[in-house]
Design a protein around this motif. Structure first.
Motif, PDB file in Angstrom:
ATOM      1  N   SER A  97      84.044  -0.603 -22.410  1.00 21.63           N
ATOM      2  CA  SER A  97      84.482  -0.529 -20.905  1.00 21.63           C
ATOM      3  C   SER A  97      84.747  -1.718 -20.308  1.00 21.63           C
ATOM      4  CB  SER A  97      83.653   0.596 -20.444  1.00 21.63           C
ATOM      5  OG  SER A  97      84.342   1.013 -19.303  1.00 21.63           O
TER       6      SER A  97
ATOM      7  N   TYR B 139      82.354  -6.382 -16.273  1.00 21.02           N
ATOM      8  CA  TYR B 139      81.441  -5.759 -17.043  1.00 21.02           C
ATOM      9  C   TYR B 139      81.976  -5.108 -18.290  1.00 21.02           C
ATOM     10  CZ  TYR B 139      78.464  -6.986 -12.916  1.00 21.02           C
ATOM     11  OH  TYR B 139      78.107  -7.637 -11.589  1.00 21.02           O
ATOM     12  N   CYS B 140      81.028  -5.116 -19.278  1.00 22.64           N
ATOM     13  CA  CYS B 140      81.158  -3.892 -20.220  1.00 22.64           C
ATOM     14  C   CYS B 140      80.380  -2.871 -19.798  1.00 22.64           C
ATOM     15  CB  CYS B 140      80.838  -4.542 -21.686  1.00 22.64           C
ATOM     16  SG  CYS B 140      81.113  -3.071 -22.672  1.00 22.64           S
ATOM     17  N   THR B 141      80.996  -1.737 -19.508  1.00 20.33           N
ATOM     18  CA  THR B 141      80.248  -0.601 -18.965  1.00 20.33           C
ATOM     19  C   THR B 141      79.999   0.644 -19.801  1.00 20.33           C
ATOM     20  OG1 THR B 141      82.132  -0.225 -17.585  1.00 20.33           O
ATOM     21  CG2 THR B 141      80.276  -0.989 -16.272  1.00 20.33           C
TER      22      THR B 141
ATOM     23  N   TYR C   3      77.933   1.528 -23.422  1.00 22.79           N
ATOM     24  CA  TYR C   3      76.775   0.880 -24.371  1.00 22.79           C
ATOM     25  C   TYR C   3      77.365   0.533 -25.530  1.00 22.79           C
ATOM     26  CZ  TYR C   3      72.786   0.389 -26.937  1.00 22.79           C
ATOM     27  OH  TYR C   3      71.954  -0.245 -27.956  1.00 22.79           O
ATOM     28  N   CYS C   4      77.329  -0.578 -26.038  1.00 23.95           N
ATOM     29  CA  CYS C   4      77.823  -1.018 -27.348  1.00 23.95           C
ATOM     30  C   CYS C   4      76.897  -2.020 -28.260  1.00 23.95           C
ATOM     31  CB  CYS C   4      79.089  -1.886 -27.001  1.00 23.95           C
ATOM     32  SG  CYS C   4      78.966  -3.270 -25.964  1.00 23.95           S
TER      33      CYS C   4
ATOM     34  N   THR D 236      73.300  -4.220 -29.266  1.00 27.82           N
ATOM     35  CA  THR D 236      72.255  -5.332 -28.772  1.00 27.82           C
ATOM     36  C   THR D 236      72.677  -5.984 -27.339  1.00 27.82           C
ATOM     37  OG1 THR D 236      71.936  -5.568 -30.981  1.00 27.82           O
ATOM     38  CG2 THR D 236      70.880  -7.447 -29.310  1.00 27.82           C
TER      39      THR D 236
ATOM     40  N   HIS E 271      75.241  -5.655 -25.257  1.00 28.63           N
ATOM     41  CA  HIS E 271      75.672  -4.976 -24.220  1.00 28.63           C
ATOM     42  C   HIS E 271      75.740  -5.598 -22.678  1.00 28.63           C
ATOM     43  CE1 HIS E 271      77.445  -1.656 -21.569  1.00 28.63           C
ATOM     44  NE2 HIS E 271      76.018  -1.251 -21.283  1.00 28.63           N
ATOM     45  N   SER E 272      74.652  -5.812 -22.444  1.00 32.57           N
ATOM     46  CA  SER E 272      74.426  -6.408 -21.063  1.00 32.57           C
ATOM     47  C   SER E 272      74.737  -7.843 -21.035  1.00 32.57           C
ATOM     48  CB  SER E 272      72.754  -6.510 -20.765  1.00 32.57           C
ATOM     49  OG  SER E 272      72.292  -7.169 -21.579  1.00 32.57           O
ATOM     50  N   GLN E 273      75.182  -8.755 -22.002  1.00 34.55           N
ATOM     51  CA  GLN E 273      75.675  -9.932 -21.901  1.00 34.55           C
ATOM     52  C   GLN E 273      77.333 -10.018 -22.172  1.00 34.55           C
ATOM     53  OE1 GLN E 273      72.448  -9.825 -23.239  1.00 34.55           O
ATOM     54  NE2 GLN E 273      72.062 -11.986 -23.637  1.00 34.55           N
ATOM     55  N   MET E 274      77.874  -8.732 -22.107  1.00 38.37           N
ATOM     56  CA  MET E 274      79.321  -8.654 -22.445  1.00 38.37           C
ATOM     57  C   MET E 274      80.034  -8.656 -21.106  1.00 38.37           C
ATOM     58  SD  MET E 274      81.322  -6.346 -25.095  1.00 38.37           S
ATOM     59  CE  MET E 274      83.088  -5.936 -25.271  1.00 38.37           C
ATOM     60  N   MET E 275      80.311  -9.651 -20.719  1.00 39.10           N
ATOM     61  CA  MET E 275      81.020  -9.951 -19.311  1.00 39.10           C
ATOM     62  C   MET E 275      82.125 -10.811 -19.513  1.00 39.10           C
ATOM     63  SD  MET E 275      77.783 -10.568 -16.760  1.00 39.10           S
ATOM     64  CE  MET E 275      76.059  -9.675 -17.270  1.00 39.10           C
TER      65      MET E 275
ATOM     66  N   ASN F 279      66.834  -1.648 -25.276  1.00 35.36           N
ATOM     67  CA  ASN F 279      67.775  -0.536 -25.758  1.00 35.36           C
ATOM     68  C   ASN F 279      67.162   0.682 -26.621  1.00 35.36           C
ATOM     69  OD1 ASN F 279      69.668  -2.152 -24.737  1.00 35.36           O
ATOM     70  ND2 ASN F 279      70.402  -2.767 -26.974  1.00 35.36           N
TER      71      ASN F 279
ATOM     72  N   TYR G 268      71.791  -1.999 -19.024  1.00 32.19           N
ATOM     73  CA  TYR G 268      71.824  -3.372 -19.142  1.00 32.19           C
ATOM     74  C   TYR G 268      70.314  -4.153 -19.077  1.00 32.19           C
ATOM     75  CZ  TYR G 268      76.535  -5.010 -18.536  1.00 32.19           C
ATOM     76  OH  TYR G 268      77.765  -5.276 -18.789  1.00 32.19           O
TER      77      TYR G 268
END
Ligand code: HEA
Ligand code: HEA
Ligand code: CUA
Ligand SMILES: [Cu+2]
Lengths: 338, 222, 531
Positions: free
Chosen positions: A148, A181-183, A185-186, A188, A190-194, C68, C448
């Motif tokens: 997202s 941000y990628c919002t 969930y994708c 491992t 996901h939280s670094q996909m910026m 996760n 996140y």
């Protein structure tokens, strides 16, 4: 003190006309909620205390009141219809891009965004350069799972769905870097996909198109002074001109390598750079290679040629996405991680 | 609310199948029937999910459905439809016989119902093995050159999910009928108490009904 | 557990087996209570680990893959194993038949089966913990859930099985309410807790089968690659979301409605006043249940669904706020000119009103199309649903647990520790979750593992709050455990309630009543008492 810090944490900027309209609706909802909160919770506390057992009030047998009930059915209904209509009207503006919008194609994959500019054919990773005061439409697709695309400063967001095109559009009116941000969930990282939307003045944008580099654009909403102060802080930390390795480190962050590779030996999606250079690497087929510069280069430009044992062939190719000079910097960095 | 029989529960008319928390046999029967209806509603919704999936994909790719359904054998499907409708009839006869207290007759009809259900499964077995052979399989397992539409595997995903779930219900139904046959032989049912027979009957009619929808949707796509 | 001399359901028969194989709805209720609270503890520990990891922007105690899994377990356990079965399974099972004046639920054997099906589902779901885990989030969105190499299938199977437990409980309750009311217990005299459970049961029966088929399709997707939800095979991932939310939105009212029922019982009893607007409260539950089925698309505003669908779903979602508002206003109005007492059940009920109102009002933000585009998938949503689920349902559960504790155990809980725990939970809750509204509005995405440094302070406040919450819950567990073993013996009707469960002894006898009760009045007939 709390409030001061909270203010410093305030990083959200209204970076477009739509963001301002959004803020108006948001404020309306906040105040409406405050009103109902006071009505309900204030009323509750007041009644509970006033009519507590042992208070001097005479209790009374009441089972309802039709007028009151009609009132608290009708008023919320009307308010909710207003909220709905307002929300829908603004939403219409948010999703219909003007026909003269500049188009950029976006490909999302675990865990980075790749941008393609139809007119120049340029491709960038995790950074999209746009001119201010001109509508931009991002047409997005995914190579693997749902992602997202969320730009808080423009208050827009859309999922990126494999097998179909979705889009977001915005017209930045504040220059600078806007966080993305990628919002959805994708997996491992996901939280670094910026990513960053880098809004440039029209002249700068033309210059960028012609090949000029814009490496240290300040964050949107920062005044020049703030940006300089921040830059000075960073400079102070480094206290030396950027070495090639440091440039490489910054590049691995900007290009999304950091989503999969660490420098501290911890294994994410891919192997860590720690102790990589000059050592022997075991491949999936059981053979061994020494990680020299050519191996590293191949690993980045054609990652599936040699798969490291214990890992999946998921690294995307960066051929054509990283220039020769950038590659040198990245290799210098990988070599420096011992 | 019927509490008119409230004191029956301690009287001599106390039926052995009457649970302590019911007042009388009618209440208990009504409750069981109501419960079964609710259960069938949940079944409808469960199959409903699959039917919605069917509608969505048929709406998206009508030409694919038109092409893919041709490999299904209409005669076999039709045969199975007749088999199931007949089994519904024998089930009905089995239940009414039980209601009248005609035990042997009831058991005989129930056996015929099981037999017809088995016929259904045998026909299904031939249909399935033909599809397996031709590679007409769901999704990723599909490998057939004659059907050209790229989305055709979806048709077989739906086909196998829907008929598979239905087939599973047929097997469960057979077990249930077998169970009431056993109980019937132990002489547990009477005109006063034949609730399990009636409820299994409901269930069986439902299973047939699902097929009545599946047959035209799968085999007879226009 | 009890020393009272009279024969009751606790000393009716002895031994572990007499519990595990019991057909008594009261014992089944207690088994649900202990099992769901155990899973609440497990889910809560995962929550504390989540918060601990989020104490710093980068890695604090675990890597992203572990994180996760943490939020997936936390969400799946809390939803499927705690909050959906807790109130109907435990308090509903125990209290509802007694409120009707019945000896048991309509199908006692089915009731026991529901419990064991639930346990079987829980075993499947938690067994994934010991294998490769599951890392899809509780929403199992495709295609990620098809591709990931974690053991999602066990969690899917667990949720699938637990779903049948929920269906059968709902079915059992509906038949019970229709067929087993005592003489005189007419529809217009039904306690509101029963009304709420009735509405809940309808949703359970109608929505859960769709979850079953959805999960079944997803399992087949992983086992055989049937492709219905897999874009690589021509399927449609957005269709999965429609299927999932067609169940999971109504499910949020499966979570909320029973809690509403408890609040409707507690507030009049502790205000010594008839409930305000009995009919409106009873009917609004059905209004909510009905609308619940046609708003699922509000979880999908940015999923790529059509503008028309968004228009319709947003409009319909607004409609839910009206019947909910009617309830909230009626509860508050009930206190007007009453004699309000502040024992623990009432404290929790008031806490519920505060937190649920915040949760509900922020739900309206999310229902508003343009506003949700920014807020969806951020911590604003996380804060919203914790306010309604923890601040709403869990608070209501605690209200009910204290309210019926004397009935269930035959003993009184201690008032003062209860008040202390209440304040820990109320304050701790707001400290944990209010900052998350700000984080979300500022753009911090949910799910996140790491975040940008500017979000640090608010995250640390939130983590600190989670410790206060934990202290509160653990304290409750301790004093209730002690009270259960040797608290002061409770009378039959310590709160002077009028519903039928208070007209039998504490704890109730095996058959609930010595003689079948005859209902002669409305259960909220609180006439003026001498002050
Ligand atoms: C107990 C569970 C519960 C309850 C009761 C609710 C209640 C509501 N919820 Fe919530 N919701 C969840 C649990 C719940 N929700 C969960 C778990 C999710 C996220 C799932 C996930 O993604 O993981 C979610 C997500 C969610 C979304 C999707 C957000 C997103 O992902 O983008 C939306 C959007 O419309 C929404 C809306 C609402 C609304 C309008 C209500 C209404 O019912 C609230 C009505 C109540 C009030 C409004 C307050 C009282 C009323 C008044 C005082 C009257 C006056 C009010 C006005 C005039 C405004 N919820
Ligand atoms: C009922 C549902 C429920 C409950 C109760 C909770 C409770 C809590 N939740 Fe949870 N949460 C969810 C449902 C719930 N949550 C869901 C559905 C998600 C989404 C998952 C996803 O994205 O897929 C989520 C996600 C979620 C996140 C976001 C993660 C992310 O997006 O990255 C966070 C972060 O702070 C969080 C925190 C907490 C905290 C601190 C609590 C605290 O309130 C917990 C405190 C509880 C304890 C510490 C246990 C103490 C218990 C006992 C001692 C047992 C005995 C008790 C008694 C006798 C009363 N939750
Ligand atoms: Cu890509 Cu999350
Ligand atoms: Cu919802």
């Amino acid at each position: 003190m709390f409030f001061k810090e909270a203010h410093a944490a305030e990083m959200l900027v209204a970076g477009s006309e739509i963001a301002h309209s959004w803020d108006l609706l948001w404020n309306f909802l906040v105040w409406l909620s405050v009103f109902f909160f006071i009505l309900v919770v204030g009323g509750m506390v007041y009644l509970a205390i006033t009519y507590r057992a042992g208070s001097k009030h005479k209790p009374k047998y009441i089972t309802g009141n039709h007028a009151l009930e009609a009132l608290w059915t009708a008023i919320p209904t009307i308010l909710l219809l207003i909220i709905f209509a307002w929300g829908y009207a603004l939403y219409g503006k948010m999703i219909h891009a003007p026909s003269d919008a500049m188009e950029v194609r976006v490909v999302a994959k675990q865990w980075l965004f790749q941008f393609q500019y139809p007119d120049t054919g340029r491709t960038t990773i995790n950074e999209v350069y746009v001119p201010v005061n001109k509508p931009v439409k991002l047409v997005m697709s995914s190579e693997d799972v749902l992602h997202s695309f969320f730009i808080p400063n423009f208050r827009v967001k859309s999922d990126i769905v494999p097998g179909m095109y979705t889009s977001v559009w915005f017209e930045a009116n504040v220059p600078g870097k806007h966080q993305v941000y990628c919002t959805e969930y994708c997996g491992t990282s996901h939280s670094q996909m910026m990513a960053q939307v880098i809004a440039l003045s029209p002249e700068d944008f033309e210059a960028w198109k012609a090949g000029k580099k814009f490496d240290s654009v300040p964050r949107a909403g920062q005044t020049l002074a703030e940006a300089q102060a921040e830059a000075a802080k960073i400079a102070l930390k480094q206290s030396a001109p950027m070495s090639l390795a440091d440039q490489g480190k910054a590049l691995t962050e900007a290009k999304g390598c950091i989503a999969c590779h660490s420098a501290d030996g911890s294994v994410k999606v891919g192997p860590s750079y720690k102790g990589l250079f000059g050592h022997e690497v075991e491949l999936a087929d059981g053979s061994k290679v020494t990680a020299d510069e050519n191996y590293l280069r191949e690993s980045i430009e054609n990652p599936n040629a040699k798969i490291v044992k214990g890992f999946q062939p998921v690294m995307p190719t960066f051929k054509g996405l990283i220039t020769e000079t950038e590659l040198n910097a990245i290799l210098a960095y990988i070599k420096s991680v011992k | 609310m019927s509490n008119s029989h409230a004191d029956n529960s301690h009287g001599h008319g106390h039926h052995p199948a009457l649970a302590h928390h019911f007042n009388n046999m009618e209440d208990q029967f009504e409750a069981a029937k109501f419960g079964m209806w609710l259960f069938l509603v949940t079944e409808v919704l469960m199959f409903g999910g699959l039917f919605i999936g069917y509608i969505v994909f048929r709406g998206l790719y009508p030409e694919m459905f038109a092409e893919a359904h041709k490999v299904l054998s209409v005669p076999m499907g039709a045969l199975n439809t007749i088999v199931l409708i007949t089994s519904s009839l024998t089930m009905l006869l089995g239940v009414t016989s039980a209601q009248r207290g005609e035990r042997t007759k009831s058991v005989r009809f129930l056996w015929v119902t099981i037999l017809l259900a088995a016929c259904f499964l045998v026909v299904k077995y031939f249909e399935y093995s033909h599809k397996f052979h031709e590679g007409l399989l769901p999704g990723a397992l599909f490998h057939n050159e004659h059907i050209t539409h790229p989305k055709a595997p979806l048709f077989f995903s739906l086909y196998f999910m829907m008929t598979g779930l239905h087939g599973f219900h047929v097997v469960v139904g057979m077990c249930l009928i077998f169970w009431i046959i056993r109980r019937s032989k132990r002489n547990e049912f009477s005109p006063e108490f034949y609730t399990p027979v009636e409820l299994v009957g409901f269930y069986w009619h439902f299973v047939d009904l699902v097929w009545i929808y599946l047959f035209p949707l799968m085999y007879l796509v226009p | 557990m009890t020393t009272s001399s009279h024969s009751n359901y606790l000393n009716h028969s002895k031994g572990l087996w007499s519990w595990l194989s019991t057909l008594d709805h009261k014992r089944i209720g207690l088994m649900y209570l202990f099992t769901t609270l155990t899973f609440f503890l497990v889910g809560g520990i995962f929550a504390l680990l989540i918060r601990l990891e989020l104490f710093t922007p980068g890695q604090t105690i675990m890597d992203p893959n572990t994180y996760n899994r943490m939020f997936t377990y936390h969400g799946a356990i809390m939803v499927f194993l705690v909050i959906i079965p807790a109130i109907p399974g435990a308090l509903g099972n125990f209290i509802m038949p007694i409120m009707l004046g019945a000896k048991d639920v309509a199908f006692p054997r089915l009731n026991l089966a529901s419990y064991w099906i639930y346990v079987a589902g829980a075993v499947f779901a938690t067994s994934a913990l010991f294998l490769k885990g599951a890392d899809t989030g509780w929403t199992f969105y495709t295609p990620y859930s098809i591709r990931t190499n974690s053991t999602v299938i066990l969690v899917l199977t667990g949720a699938f099985i637990a779903g049948f437990s929920s269906i059968l409980t709902g079915l059992n309750f509906i038949v019970t309410i229709h067929k087993l009311r005592a003489p005189g217990q007419s529809w217009s005299r039904l306690p509101l807790f029963v009304w709420a459970l009735y509405a809940t049961s309808i949703v359970q029966v109608l929505a859960t089968p769709v979850l079953a088929i959805t999960l079944l399709l997803l399992m087949m997707e992983r086992l055989l690659g049937i492709g219905i939800f897999d874009p690589k095979l021509g399927g449609d991932p957005v269709l999965f979301q429609h299927f999932f939310w067609f169940y999971s939105h109504p499910a949020v009212y499966i979570m909320a409605l029973p809690g509403f029922g408890i609040i409707s019982e507690v507030i009049p009893v502790f205000s010594r006043k008839p409930i305000f607007g009995y009919k409106a409260i009873a009917y609004s539950s059905f209004g909510i249940a009905l609308i619940a089925f046609i708003v699922w698309g509000h979880h999908m505003y940015v999923s790529g669904q059509s503008e028309l669908a968004n228009f319709v779903f947003s409009l319909l979602t607004m409609a839910v706020a009206v019947p909910t508002g009617i309830k909230v206003f009626s509860w508050v109005a009930t206190m007007y000119r009453g004699q309000v007492r502040f024992e623990a059940p009432m404290l929790y009920a008031l806490g519920f009103l505060e937190l649920f109102t915040v949760g509900g009002l922020t739900g309206v933000f999310l229902a508003t199309l343009a506003v949700d585009v920014h807020l969806t998938a951020t911590y604003f949503v996380v804060a919203h649903f914790h306010y309604v689920m923890v601040g709403g349902t869990i608070m209501a559960l605690l209200a009910g647990l204290h309210y019926w504790f004397p009935k269930m155990s035959g003993r009184m809980y201690p008032e003062k520790p209860a008040a202390i725990a209440f304040w820990f939970i109320l304050v701790g809750f707001n400290v944990t979750f209010f900052p998350q509204f700000i984080l979300g509005a500022q753009g911090m995405p949910r799910r996140y593992w790491g975040y940008l440094p500017e979000f640090t302070l608010l995250n640390q406040i939130s983590t600190f709050g989670s410790w206060l919450l934990a202290v509160g819950f653990v304290y409750i567990a301790i004093y209730l455990w002690k009270a259960m073993r040797n608290g002061p013996v409770a009378t039959a009707n310590p709160w002077s309630g009028l519903t039928l469960e208070w007209q039998t002894s504490s704890p109730p006898p095996h058959d609930n009543f010595a003689n079948t009760p005859v209902v002669t009045q409305w259960p909220y007939e609180y006439r003026v008492e001498k002050a």
